[in-house]
Design an enzyme around this catalytic site. Structure first.
Site: not given
Ligand code: FCB
Length: 488
Positions: A87, A131, A176, A303, A305, A382
């Site tokens: 990607r 992006h 995002e 995505n 985290y 992600e």
């Molecule tokens: C996301 C982004 C990516 C990277 C990660 C850690 O928000 O899409 O580019 O910065 O965080």
């Protein structure tokens, strides 16, 4: 699209189904460098990173990982890791240096070579159109708060669809849009760094419009049979105190449903319009826009985290601003709810970004998306973690904490799969250590280390671990040495 209908993984431990995609992700401004080469025009991130005080240490993406020149070696790394898909994102200012008008053939040629190189190595190209590197000329003309930016994006989508749509496996319109709109135009920690709550909401709408129109433009111009997608960063919320439900409803509307509403249901949520009524009347939504935005997509990119914890602010005690996102800069990422909701500190452990590690949030998110959009296939586009890696004297990078993070999250992903979630694949963020936006080169997310002095690449232990996963489709256990390190 590869179907994952077989269920042999269900009772066999942490085995992923045949056809499940294991990939890695990057983004143009974060890895390419070559910022002024071969006709590339400036983007808002060039301007922002060159503005003193905006990025840690004054870092810029001028050189980054020099992927623009080293792409073949980087493709070799991915092939060596046995990855099924890559990607990457296309830099709009390489294709159209001023965002409209002239097309820069050298830019097209770069991505065309990249796509061919991927296909030669059996790696599926998953290309994101946006992006975050908006051509600076378009920002000068108003940026995403201006409707003309969505018009320009449609034309750009036609150009790349025509050039690469015979070979790209999956098109992703936006990465995002939450960050583009609210961090770029509201909170100001991202380019272009504006603090205008009403403009942030106009940006939300024009990004949504750009998505829907781009899907149509790509469909009309792609000669192959690609999949269509968009990537959203869903906020997985926890609430505390009286009014927790109200706090979560407000942030869910701004962060999640402001995008899934129009894109997947064809309407903005009415509570979002009410919560933001003091900021804007949403007059920028024209007749017919919602039908344009609401396009069928083959996969929804997710995505993830960490989670966020909220409560209603009492209006008296100092307001906590810990919203888990990059480089707060005086503005607000939450138009209409800024004086209402506060984000509170969450229990650890944390990554080097200060983000809490919460793999159960990923399982919860996947199950919740299945419930909200039962027919929509999903893809994790992600997931990953920054840690302050060290290089051993023998040159190895024993990034045990990242291995542990990935193992925990892939276990959570597997749990969702075994509950029947239609999830097609997982992309680790990131292939390479790279330019982490407001944090510059201070935060390392790669499964491959980049030495930013020599630009040398070293596969970390997490890369070797991921290679084994991609090869066997079984989540590898931690070795005794990794367990010992984590116990310390
Ligand atoms: C996301 C982004 C990516 C990277 C990660 C850690 O928000 O899409 O580019 O910065 O965080």
């Amino acid at each position: 699209m590869t179907a994952t209908g077989n269920t042999d993984f269900r009772d066999a431990g942490l085995v992923f189904p045949e056809g499940f995609t294991f990939g890695s992700a990057t983004a143009s401004y974060q890895v390419e460098g070559a910022a002024t080469e071969d006709g590339r025009g400036p983007s808002i991130w060039d301007t922002f990173s060159h503005t003193p005080g905006k990025v840690w240490n004054g870092d810029t993406g001028d050189v980054a990982c020099d992927h623009y020149h080293r792409w073949e070696a980087d493709l070799g790394l991915m092939a060596g890791l046995g990855l099924n898909a890559y990607r990457f994102s296309i830099a709009w200012p390489r294709i159209m240096p001023t965002g409209t008008g002239e097309v820069n053939q050298a830019g097209i040629d770069f991505y065309s070579r990249l796509v061919d190189g991927l296909l030669e190595r059996g790696i599926r190209p998953v290309a994101t159109l946006y992006h975050w590197d908006l051509p600076q000329s378009l920002e000068d003309a108003g940026g995403w708060p201006a409707r003309a930016t969505a018009d320009a994006f449609t034309r750009y989508a036609e150009v790349v669809g025509q050039a690469l749509g015979d070979r790209v496996h999956t098109w992703t319109t936006l990465n995002e849009p939450w960050c583009s709109a609210y961090l770029g135009y509201g909170q100001g920690g991202h380019a272009p760094g504006r603090h205008e709550p009403a403009a942030a909401l106009a940006a939300v709408h024009h990004l949504n419009l750009a998505h829907g129109r781009a899907v149509q433009a790509l469909r009309a111009t792609s000669a192959g049979d690609p999949d269509y997608s968009v990537t959203l960063n869903f906020h997985v919320l926890r609430g505390i105190g009286d009014g927790a439900g109200e706090a979560m409803r407000r942030i869910d509307a701004l962060a999640n449903r402001a995008f899934t509403g129009p894109m997947l249901r064809g309407a903005y949520p009415s509570d979002l319009l009410e919560d933001t009524a003091s900021v804007t009347d949403w007059g920028f939504v024209h007749d017919g826009d919602l039908a344009e935005i609401h396009q069928p997509i083959d996969v929804l990119g997710v995505n993830y985290y960490s989670t966020a914890t909220l409560r209603l602010w009492d209006g008296v005690s100092p307001k906590q601003q810990n919203d888990g996102h990059k480089g707060a800069d005086g503005g607000t990422a939450w138009p209409g709810s800024d004086g209402v909701v506060e984000f509170v500190e969450q229990p650890g452990p944390y990554t080097d970004m200060g983000w809490n590690i919460a793999p159960e949030g990923l399982e919860e998110l996947l199950l919740s998306l299945r419930e909200q959009f039962p027919a929509q296939p999903l893809m994790i586009t992600e997931n990953g973690a920054a840690f302050p890696d060290t290089v051993d004297p023998d040159g190895a990078v024993h990034d045990v904490e990242r291995v542990d993070y990935l193992r925990r999250h892939l276990t959570a992903v597997h749990r969702a799969l075994s509950q029947g979630v239609d999830l097609r694949g997982y992309f680790v963020w990131s292939l390479l250590d790279n330019f982490e936006w407001g944090y510059g080169y201070a935060k390392r997310f790669g499964i491959v280390r980049v030495d930013f002095d020599t630009l040398e690449r070293t596969v970390k232990d997490s890369g070797l671990w991921y290679r084994e996963l991609a090869h066997t489709r079984v989540v590898p256990e931690l070795g005794p040495r990794e367990r010992r390190t984590l116990d310390r």
